[in-house]
Design a protein around this motif. Structure first.
Motif, PDB file in Angstrom:
ATOM      1  N   THR A 146      13.448   2.183  -7.645  1.00 65.47           N
ATOM      2  CA  THR A 146      12.654   1.766  -8.810  1.00 65.47           C
ATOM      3  C   THR A 146      13.509   1.177  -9.922  1.00 65.47           C
ATOM      4  O   THR A 146      12.974   0.709 -10.922  1.00 65.47           O
ATOM      5  CB  THR A 146      11.853   2.951  -9.371  1.00 65.47           C
ATOM      6  OG1 THR A 146      12.755   3.944  -9.896  1.00 65.47           O
ATOM      7  CG2 THR A 146      10.966   3.580  -8.306  1.00 65.47           C
ATOM      8  N   VAL A 147      14.821   1.205  -9.748  1.00 66.36           N
ATOM      9  CA  VAL A 147      15.717   0.667 -10.767  1.00 66.36           C
ATOM     10  C   VAL A 147      15.406  -0.805 -11.016  1.00 66.36           C
ATOM     11  O   VAL A 147      15.335  -1.608 -10.078  1.00 66.36           O
ATOM     12  CB  VAL A 147      17.188   0.835 -10.340  1.00 66.36           C
ATOM     13  CG1 VAL A 147      18.111  -0.012 -11.203  1.00 66.36           C
ATOM     14  CG2 VAL A 147      17.596   2.299 -10.404  1.00 66.36           C
ATOM     15  N   GLY A 148      15.184  -1.142 -12.264  1.00 65.79           N
ATOM     16  CA  GLY A 148      14.924  -2.522 -12.633  1.00 65.79           C
ATOM     17  C   GLY A 148      13.511  -3.001 -12.399  1.00 65.79           C
ATOM     18  O   GLY A 148      13.169  -4.131 -12.753  1.00 65.79           O
ATOM     19  N   GLN A 149      12.686  -2.155 -11.816  1.00 68.00           N
ATOM     20  CA  GLN A 149      11.323  -2.556 -11.483  1.00 68.00           C
ATOM     21  C   GLN A 149      10.360  -2.203 -12.627  1.00 68.00           C
ATOM     22  O   GLN A 149      10.607  -1.285 -13.404  1.00 68.00           O
ATOM     23  CB  GLN A 149      10.867  -1.853 -10.194  1.00 68.00           C
ATOM     24  CG  GLN A 149      11.757  -2.122  -8.983  1.00 68.00           C
ATOM     25  CD  GLN A 149      11.785  -3.581  -8.594  1.00 68.00           C
ATOM     26  OE1 GLN A 149      10.788  -4.298  -8.739  1.00 68.00           O
ATOM     27  NE2 GLN A 149      12.923  -4.046  -8.082  1.00 68.00           N
ATOM     28  N   PRO A 150       9.231  -2.913 -12.740  1.00 60.89           N
ATOM     29  CA  PRO A 150       8.240  -2.585 -13.777  1.00 60.89           C
ATOM     30  C   PRO A 150       7.755  -1.150 -13.654  1.00 60.89           C
ATOM     31  O   PRO A 150       7.531  -0.651 -12.550  1.00 60.89           O
ATOM     32  CB  PRO A 150       7.106  -3.580 -13.494  1.00 60.89           C
ATOM     33  CG  PRO A 150       7.746  -4.711 -12.757  1.00 60.89           C
ATOM     34  CD  PRO A 150       8.838  -4.088 -11.930  1.00 60.89           C
ATOM     35  N   GLY A 151       7.624  -0.470 -14.785  1.00 63.11           N
ATOM     36  CA  GLY A 151       7.105   0.893 -14.791  1.00 63.11           C
ATOM     37  C   GLY A 151       8.130   1.978 -14.589  1.00 63.11           C
ATOM     38  O   GLY A 151       7.809   3.159 -14.739  1.00 63.11           O
ATOM     39  N   ASP A 152       9.389   1.606 -14.239  1.00 57.18           N
ATOM     40  CA  ASP A 152      10.394   2.656 -14.072  1.00 57.18           C
ATOM     41  C   ASP A 152      10.667   3.314 -15.420  1.00 57.18           C
ATOM     42  O   ASP A 152      10.786   2.623 -16.447  1.00 57.18           O
ATOM     43  CB  ASP A 152      11.688   2.067 -13.522  1.00 57.18           C
ATOM     44  CG  ASP A 152      12.757   3.121 -13.340  1.00 57.18           C
ATOM     45  OD1 ASP A 152      12.651   3.900 -12.375  1.00 57.18           O
ATOM     46  OD2 ASP A 152      13.676   3.202 -14.194  1.00 57.18           O
ATOM     47  N   PRO A 153      10.752   4.654 -15.464  1.00 59.34           N
ATOM     48  CA  PRO A 153      10.930   5.343 -16.754  1.00 59.34           C
ATOM     49  C   PRO A 153      12.223   4.993 -17.474  1.00 59.34           C
ATOM     50  O   PRO A 153      12.334   5.204 -18.687  1.00 59.34           O
ATOM     51  CB  PRO A 153      10.878   6.827 -16.382  1.00 59.34           C
ATOM     52  CG  PRO A 153      11.139   6.885 -14.910  1.00 59.34           C
ATOM     53  CD  PRO A 153      10.592   5.622 -14.344  1.00 59.34           C
ATOM     54  N   GLY A 154      13.196   4.454 -16.751  1.00 59.56           N
ATOM     55  CA  GLY A 154      14.441   4.054 -17.400  1.00 59.56           C
ATOM     56  C   GLY A 154      14.305   2.813 -18.263  1.00 59.56           C
ATOM     57  O   GLY A 154      15.229   2.481 -19.015  1.00 59.56           O
ATOM     58  N   ASN A 155      13.172   2.124 -18.171  1.00 60.21           N
ATOM     59  CA  ASN A 155      12.889   0.946 -18.990  1.00 60.21           C
ATOM     60  C   ASN A 155      14.016  -0.091 -18.922  1.00 60.21           C
ATOM     61  O   ASN A 155      14.387  -0.686 -19.929  1.00 60.21           O
ATOM     62  CB  ASN A 155      12.610   1.323 -20.446  1.00 60.21           C
ATOM     63  CG  ASN A 155      11.897   0.209 -21.207  1.00 60.21           C
ATOM     64  OD1 ASN A 155      11.203  -0.616 -20.616  1.00 60.21           O
ATOM     65  ND2 ASN A 155      12.077   0.179 -22.528  1.00 60.21           N
ATOM     66  N   HIS A 156      14.612  -0.243 -17.721  1.00 60.99           N
ATOM     67  CA  HIS A 156      15.622  -1.276 -17.441  1.00 60.99           C
ATOM     68  C   HIS A 156      16.989  -0.968 -18.038  1.00 60.99           C
ATOM     69  O   HIS A 156      17.877  -1.825 -17.992  1.00 60.99           O
ATOM     70  CB  HIS A 156      15.141  -2.657 -17.910  1.00 60.99           C
ATOM     71  CG  HIS A 156      13.812  -3.057 -17.344  1.00 60.99           C
ATOM     72  ND1 HIS A 156      13.677  -3.639 -16.100  1.00 60.99           N
ATOM     73  CD2 HIS A 156      12.569  -2.934 -17.845  1.00 60.99           C
ATOM     74  CE1 HIS A 156      12.393  -3.869 -15.870  1.00 60.99           C
ATOM     75  NE2 HIS A 156      11.691  -3.438 -16.904  1.00 60.99           N
ATOM     76  N   GLN A 157      17.193   0.247 -18.559  1.00 57.47           N
ATOM     77  CA  GLN A 157      18.478   0.624 -19.148  1.00 57.47           C
ATOM     78  C   GLN A 157      19.067   1.777 -18.336  1.00 57.47           C
ATOM     79  O   GLN A 157      18.474   2.857 -18.247  1.00 57.47           O
ATOM     80  CB  GLN A 157      18.315   1.021 -20.612  1.00 57.47           C
ATOM     81  CG  GLN A 157      17.492   0.043 -21.444  1.00 57.47           C
ATOM     82  CD  GLN A 157      17.928  -1.402 -21.297  1.00 57.47           C
ATOM     83  OE1 GLN A 157      19.121  -1.704 -21.286  1.00 57.47           O
ATOM     84  NE2 GLN A 157      16.969  -2.304 -21.178  1.00 57.47           N
ATOM     85  N   TYR A 158      20.273   1.551 -17.761  1.00 58.44           N
ATOM     86  CA  TYR A 158      20.815   2.476 -16.776  1.00 58.44           C
ATOM     87  C   TYR A 158      22.335   2.625 -16.915  1.00 58.44           C
ATOM     88  O   TYR A 158      22.981   1.925 -17.683  1.00 58.44           O
ATOM     89  CB  TYR A 158      20.508   1.971 -15.368  1.00 58.44           C
ATOM     90  CG  TYR A 158      19.054   1.638 -15.117  1.00 58.44           C
ATOM     91  CD1 TYR A 158      18.112   2.638 -14.913  1.00 58.44           C
ATOM     92  CD2 TYR A 158      18.614   0.307 -15.083  1.00 58.44           C
ATOM     93  CE1 TYR A 158      16.777   2.338 -14.678  1.00 58.44           C
ATOM     94  CE2 TYR A 158      17.282  -0.006 -14.852  1.00 58.44           C
ATOM     95  CZ  TYR A 158      16.366   1.011 -14.661  1.00 58.44           C
ATOM     96  OH  TYR A 158      15.050   0.704 -14.437  1.00 58.44           O
ATOM     97  N   ASP A 159      22.856   3.513 -16.107  1.00 55.17           N
ATOM     98  CA  ASP A 159      24.294   3.684 -15.955  1.00 55.17           C
ATOM     99  C   ASP A 159      24.812   2.649 -14.951  1.00 55.17           C
ATOM    100  O   ASP A 159      24.062   2.178 -14.093  1.00 55.17           O
ATOM    101  CB  ASP A 159      24.599   5.097 -15.444  1.00 55.17           C
ATOM    102  CG  ASP A 159      26.047   5.496 -15.659  1.00 55.17           C
ATOM    103  OD1 ASP A 159      26.933   4.911 -15.008  1.00 55.17           O
ATOM    104  OD2 ASP A 159      26.301   6.420 -16.467  1.00 55.17           O
ATOM    105  N   SER A 160      26.094   2.327 -15.050  1.00 52.20           N
ATOM    106  CA  SER A 160      26.656   1.349 -14.110  1.00 52.20           C
ATOM    107  C   SER A 160      26.545   1.828 -12.669  1.00 52.20           C
ATOM    108  O   SER A 160      26.352   1.015 -11.756  1.00 52.20           O
ATOM    109  CB  SER A 160      28.114   1.045 -14.469  1.00 52.20           C
ATOM    110  OG  SER A 160      28.894   2.216 -14.540  1.00 52.20           O
ATOM    111  N   HIS A 161      26.623   3.130 -12.431  1.00 52.66           N
ATOM    112  CA  HIS A 161      26.517   3.601 -11.043  1.00 52.66           C
ATOM    113  C   HIS A 161      25.120   3.354 -10.481  1.00 52.66           C
ATOM    114  O   HIS A 161      24.952   3.231  -9.260  1.00 52.66           O
ATOM    115  CB  HIS A 161      26.910   5.074 -10.926  1.00 52.66           C
ATOM    116  CG  HIS A 161      25.866   6.062 -11.365  1.00 52.66           C
ATOM    117  ND1 HIS A 161      24.773   6.402 -10.588  1.00 52.66           N
ATOM    118  CD2 HIS A 161      25.763   6.807 -12.501  1.00 52.66           C
ATOM    119  CE1 HIS A 161      24.039   7.296 -11.219  1.00 52.66           C
ATOM    120  NE2 HIS A 161      24.614   7.566 -12.387  1.00 52.66           N
TER     121      HIS A 161
END
Length: 547
Positions: A333-348
């Protein structure tokens, strides 16, 4: 004949997975096939922007492609026919106009920093001192205005012990990987910081081409300047409002307007910003955790926080922020619409997602602090490891056939560069001083396409910065002279995925040239790869995979 990618290139080249590659290609059966990805006007389906810290063009490429090659250091010998760059010619190296206050009227010529001098002090890279160093385009007041004395304590030359350190440069024996990428792919020697100033303005320009439009600020305005219209423009470093890792009592602010993430969201395009240390659930080997996760560089001896809030541009916008650092549901779900991270993540999370077969269309990568290249706590050797490991990983993926990687920088750190860029936007505030006290040009600020009353505090273009593109579609050993700036990257994203929509409303994307001039299409497409040693930067394997 080389055919440059452009907005008129509408036919998408269909590429085959690299199943027959001589590399150990990680061909993931879950990987999204090219035909399933959003339409683009070029063959590039995946853009990865490695956004590093604080390097001027001359600081890394001033003597390219000629390296000194002393014994015991990684050796660099340029290929025959390597094009020249706008670098340090003999006059600039031997009769430079810069003066060193420590030497009275004595000149300070640019000088080579050795591999053993990879750890140096941070130089002054604020909005005003950088303009003063430029001295109206004479480019002769760097030691006076932006120089900071060593380390490195080792000499020669004696300049390392004075503010003349700012004139130091590395060559292909220290920044070996970057010189080898330039040899095998494309670089630009006419690319600039969109405006003058340090990390935060550079980061905002990367994602919005815009530093005006502050809608809320707390605990001071030291990083801001009045825009002449009752608001503020950003000229300095301050943390994003509401980020749990921002300094509690420090200056914080929030931006209004839109950024490239908003536009990608509206179009349903997958994307993410991936910064080391963003994942607060991890405990580092040294026992640090949460916002205080840190790593000690063996080169600099400095322990630096992995996550640096003012390096994360999307956190300044309410629409794209993840203020509490919520974790993604899963790598898929990383980078996808609706993911709770809202497109902001760790480099890993970037590497986890790609390994799972979920490669976002647009990815911004920010190294953990000790590897981001920022003088004072990072260095070219730690930086090299992050860049090489990332590129070695990507070049062994099946998706490499439709990928472009951009290596770019947030600001110059104040390091000497001899080239004045075009001043495309003027400013007259008490923080300006490029052409006279209180002035960056005398004409009223007016960015193309913007109505009268355009914001003050955005003098630019600023210092010249390195820019490289590594891709099967980057011409080999190519030096591009097209004038570009940080917003040229979002210009390419807008052209490639968004039908040439613009951020607008004061964004430099309206006038920027795209980085498309660093990409080509050939009838007999060859998917080139070049793997490097992450310690030495030397080539370990290169080849060509045909579709």
């Amino acid at each position: 004949m080389r055919q440059l990618l452009s907005a008129t290139l509408m036919a998408v080249l269909v590429v085959a997975p690299l199943m027959d590659s001589p590399l150990a290609v990680a061909a993931n059966p879950k990987a999204v096939q090219t035909a399933d990805l959003p339409p683009t006007i070029t063959p590039i389906k995946h853009l990865v922007v490695i956004f590093q810290e604080n390097v001027s063009f001359d600081h890394y490429f001033g003597t390219y492609p000629n390296a000194t090659n002393p014994p015991g250091e990684p050796r660099f010998v340029a290929a025959a026919g390597t094009p020249s760059v706008n670098g340090l010619n003999n006059a600039l190296l031997t009769a430079n106009p810069n003066l060193n206050p420590a030497n009275g009227a004595g000149a300070t010529n640019p000088f080579r920093l050795d591999l053993s001098q990879a750890a140096t002090n941070d130089q002054d890279h604020d909005y005003t001192p950088e303009q003063l160093a430029f001295d109206g385009g004479v480019m002769d007041l760097f030691p006076v205005n932006t120089g900071t004395a060593g380390p490195p304590p080792s000499a020669p030359p004696q300049q390392v012990l004075t503010t003349g350190l700012v004139m130091g440069y590395y060559d292909g024996n220290t920044v070996t990987a970057l010189w080898n990428y330039a040899q095998n792919f494309a670089m630009n020697d006419n690319s600039y910081n969109t405006t003058f100033g340090p990390s935060t303005p550079g980061a905002l320009n990367l994602v919005a081409g815009q530093t005006n439009g502050v809608v809320q600020n707390l605990n001071g305005t030291g990083a801001l300047i009045g825009d002449g219209n009752g608001g503020y423009s950003v000229i300095g470093d301050a943390d994003p409002l509401n980020d749990v890792c921002s300094t509690p009592t420090g200056e914080v602010f929030q931006m209004g307007g839109r950024n490239i993430g908003d536009m990608l969201n509206a179009a349903g395009i997958s994307w993410g910003f991936f910064e080391g240390g963003f994942d607060l659930t991890i405990t580092n080997p040294n026992g640090t955790m949460g916002c205080k996760r840190s790593t000690k560089s063996l080169i600099t001896g400095v322990t630096k926080a992995d996550y640096i809030p003012h390096h994360q541009p999307f956190q300044y916008y309410a629409s794209t922020a993840n203020p509490t650092h919520v974790r993604p549901t899963s790598p898929m779900t990383v980078g996808q619409p609706g993911d709770p991270g809202n497109h902001q993540y760790d480099s890993h999370d970037f590497f986890d997602a790609v390994n799972a077969g979920n490669f976002p269309a647009v990815s911004f990568l920010k190294a953990p602090g000790y590897q981001d290249g920022h003088a004072g706590y990072s260095d070219p050797i730690d930086e090299q490891k992050f860049i090489v490991d990332t590129l070695n990983f990507l070049q062994q993926r099946s998706e490499w056939a439709s990928t472009a990687v951009v290596i770019s920088y947030d600001d110059s750190d104040g390091w000497y560069d001899h080239q004045l860029g075009q001043i495309v936007n003027t400013s007259q505030t008490n923080a300006d001083g490029l052409t006279a006290p209180g002035q960056c040009g005398s004409a009223a600020p007016q960015l193309a396409g913007i109505s009268a009353g355009h914001a003050q505090g955005r003098c630019g273009y600023g210092p010249r910065l390195p820019l490289l593109v590594i891709s099967p579609y980057a011409p080999q050993n190519f030096v591009d002279h097209t004038m570009t700036d940080q917003s040229s990257i979002i210009r390419f994203i807008e052209d490639n995925w968004l039908n040439s929509q613009r951020v607008g409303n004061g964004s430099f994307d309206v006038i920027a040239n795209s980085i498309a001039s660093m990409l080509t299409v050939k009838n007999n497409t060859c998917f080139r790869y070049v793997l490097l040693d992450d310690n030495t930067g030397l080539v370990t394997q290169r080849g060509c995979v045909h579709p």
